[in-house]
Design a protein around this motif. Structure first.
Motif, mmCIF file in Angstrom:
data_model
loop_
_atom_site.group_PDB
_atom_site.id
_atom_site.type_symbol
_atom_site.label_atom_id
_atom_site.label_comp_id
_atom_site.label_asym_id
_atom_site.label_seq_id
_atom_site.Cartn_x
_atom_site.Cartn_y
_atom_site.Cartn_z
ATOM 1 N N GLN A 1 0.806 -1.210 0.000
ATOM 2 C CA GLN A 1 0.000 0.000 0.000
ATOM 3 C C GLN A 1 0.846 1.272 0.000
ATOM 4 O O GLN A 1 0.365 2.336 -0.358
ATOM 5 C CB GLN A 1 -0.943 0.019 1.205
ATOM 6 C CG GLN A 1 -2.216 -0.745 0.963
ATOM 7 C CD GLN A 1 -2.265 -2.041 1.751
ATOM 8 O OE1 GLN A 1 -1.683 -2.151 2.804
ATOM 9 N NE2 GLN A 1 -2.982 -3.020 1.218
ATOM 10 N N ASP A 2 2.114 1.175 0.390
ATOM 11 C CA ASP A 2 2.978 2.356 0.417
ATOM 12 C C ASP A 2 3.465 2.747 -0.971
ATOM 13 O O ASP A 2 3.834 3.880 -1.211
ATOM 14 C CB ASP A 2 4.199 2.097 1.308
ATOM 15 C CG ASP A 2 3.797 1.902 2.762
ATOM 16 O OD1 ASP A 2 2.715 2.374 3.145
ATOM 17 O OD2 ASP A 2 4.570 1.275 3.504
ATOM 18 N N ALA A 3 3.485 1.795 -1.885
ATOM 19 C CA ALA A 3 4.056 2.045 -3.209
ATOM 20 C C ALA A 3 2.981 1.998 -4.275
ATOM 21 O O ALA A 3 2.170 1.092 -4.311
ATOM 22 C CB ALA A 3 5.121 1.000 -3.503
ATOM 23 N N GLN A 4 3.004 2.974 -5.148
ATOM 24 C CA GLN A 4 2.122 2.999 -6.311
ATOM 25 C C GLN A 4 2.969 2.635 -7.527
ATOM 26 O O GLN A 4 3.984 3.262 -7.776
ATOM 27 C CB GLN A 4 1.512 4.391 -6.500
ATOM 28 C CG GLN A 4 0.617 4.824 -5.371
ATOM 29 C CD GLN A 4 -0.649 3.983 -5.301
ATOM 30 O OE1 GLN A 4 -1.204 3.606 -6.316
ATOM 31 N NE2 GLN A 4 -1.083 3.670 -4.100
ATOM 32 N N SER A 5 2.539 1.627 -8.262
ATOM 33 C CA SER A 5 3.275 1.211 -9.446
ATOM 34 C C SER A 5 2.325 1.127 -10.631
ATOM 35 O O SER A 5 1.183 0.706 -10.488
ATOM 36 C CB SER A 5 3.936 -0.149 -9.210
ATOM 37 O OG SER A 5 4.612 -0.577 -10.370
ATOM 38 N N ASP A 6 2.814 1.516 -11.798
ATOM 39 C CA ASP A 6 2.028 1.413 -13.017
ATOM 40 C C ASP A 6 2.157 0.033 -13.647
ATOM 41 O O ASP A 6 1.537 -0.251 -14.652
ATOM 42 C CB ASP A 6 2.459 2.486 -14.015
ATOM 43 C CG ASP A 6 3.923 2.343 -14.427
ATOM 44 O OD1 ASP A 6 4.726 1.842 -13.610
ATOM 45 O OD2 ASP A 6 4.269 2.740 -15.552
ATOM 46 N N LEU A 7 2.936 -0.832 -13.027
ATOM 47 C CA LEU A 7 3.195 -2.157 -13.570
ATOM 48 C C LEU A 7 2.225 -3.176 -12.991
ATOM 49 O O LEU A 7 1.885 -3.130 -11.817
ATOM 50 C CB LEU A 7 4.630 -2.577 -13.287
ATOM 51 C CG LEU A 7 5.693 -1.593 -13.765
ATOM 52 C CD1 LEU A 7 7.079 -2.085 -13.410
ATOM 53 C CD2 LEU A 7 5.572 -1.365 -15.259
ATOM 54 N N GLY A 8 1.792 -4.102 -13.824
ATOM 55 C CA GLY A 8 0.848 -5.128 -13.391
ATOM 56 C C GLY A 8 1.493 -6.474 -13.154
ATOM 57 O O GLY A 8 1.088 -7.213 -12.274
ATOM 58 N N ALA A 9 2.516 -6.809 -13.950
ATOM 59 C CA ALA A 9 3.201 -8.089 -13.812
ATOM 60 C C ALA A 9 4.670 -7.918 -14.166
ATOM 61 O O ALA A 9 5.017 -7.194 -15.097
ATOM 62 C CB ALA A 9 2.569 -9.137 -14.719
ATOM 63 N N VAL A 10 5.524 -8.598 -13.393
ATOM 64 C CA VAL A 10 6.962 -8.534 -13.608
ATOM 65 C C VAL A 10 7.504 -9.953 -13.560
ATOM 66 O O VAL A 10 7.316 -10.659 -12.561
ATOM 67 C CB VAL A 10 7.655 -7.674 -12.518
ATOM 68 C CG1 VAL A 10 9.160 -7.679 -12.712
ATOM 69 C CG2 VAL A 10 7.114 -6.262 -12.516
#
Length: 145
Positions: free
Chosen positions: A97-106
């Motif tokens: 919840q602290d990090a916002q990422s535009d990535l869905g899968a890595v």
């Protein structure tokens, strides 16, 4: 113990362990850029546009693991989880919840591999429109013949 060691221990106790490249880890769902094989954005994950590229990467890199963004609904991750199971690749749903990422899968290794191009290109609507137009023109030509 010296004062520096005591200060380091106190700081670690208060703020947590020091992390190398925290912004990069937040973006890449807890891993580093140098370990990544392929990345799908949230949009690509929800639309399944890049499923073939992910399957090819899983086939070529069987010792990887798949990190999935927990912010994306699990119904959009069914195919990716099925692919991971098909190729015996472990997957983890990352909830941060602290990090916002535009990535869905890595898709990532646990060591550095330094793959140059990790992002799957977005299919633009312009290209789709041009393909439809070319297909339409081809059908008309075929009809007249």
């Amino acid at each position: 113990m010296s004062n520096k060691q005591i200060d380091d221990i106190l700081q670690e106790g208060i703020h947590g362990k020091k992390e190398i490249k925290p912004a990069e880890r937040k973006r890449f769902l807890g891993t580093l850029r140098e370990r990544v094989v392929i990345v799908l954005t949230k949009g690509q994950l929800m639309q399944d546009n890049a499923l073939n590229q992910l399957a090819n990467a899983m086939r070529q890199h069987p010792d990887t693991k798949l990190l999935l963004n927990g912010e994306v609904s699990s119904r959009f991750m069914k195919e990716e989880k099925a692919l991971a199971n098909q190729y015996n690749i472990p997957y983890t749903v990352v909830m941060n919840q602290d990090a916002q990422s535009d990535l869905g899968a890595v898709l990532t290794y646990d060591h550095a591999v330094d793959i140059e191009e990790i992002f799957v290109e977005e299919e633009t609507r312009e290209v789709q429109k041009e393909d439809k137009k070319a297909n339409f023109i081809t059908r008309i030509k075929n009809w007249f013949q």
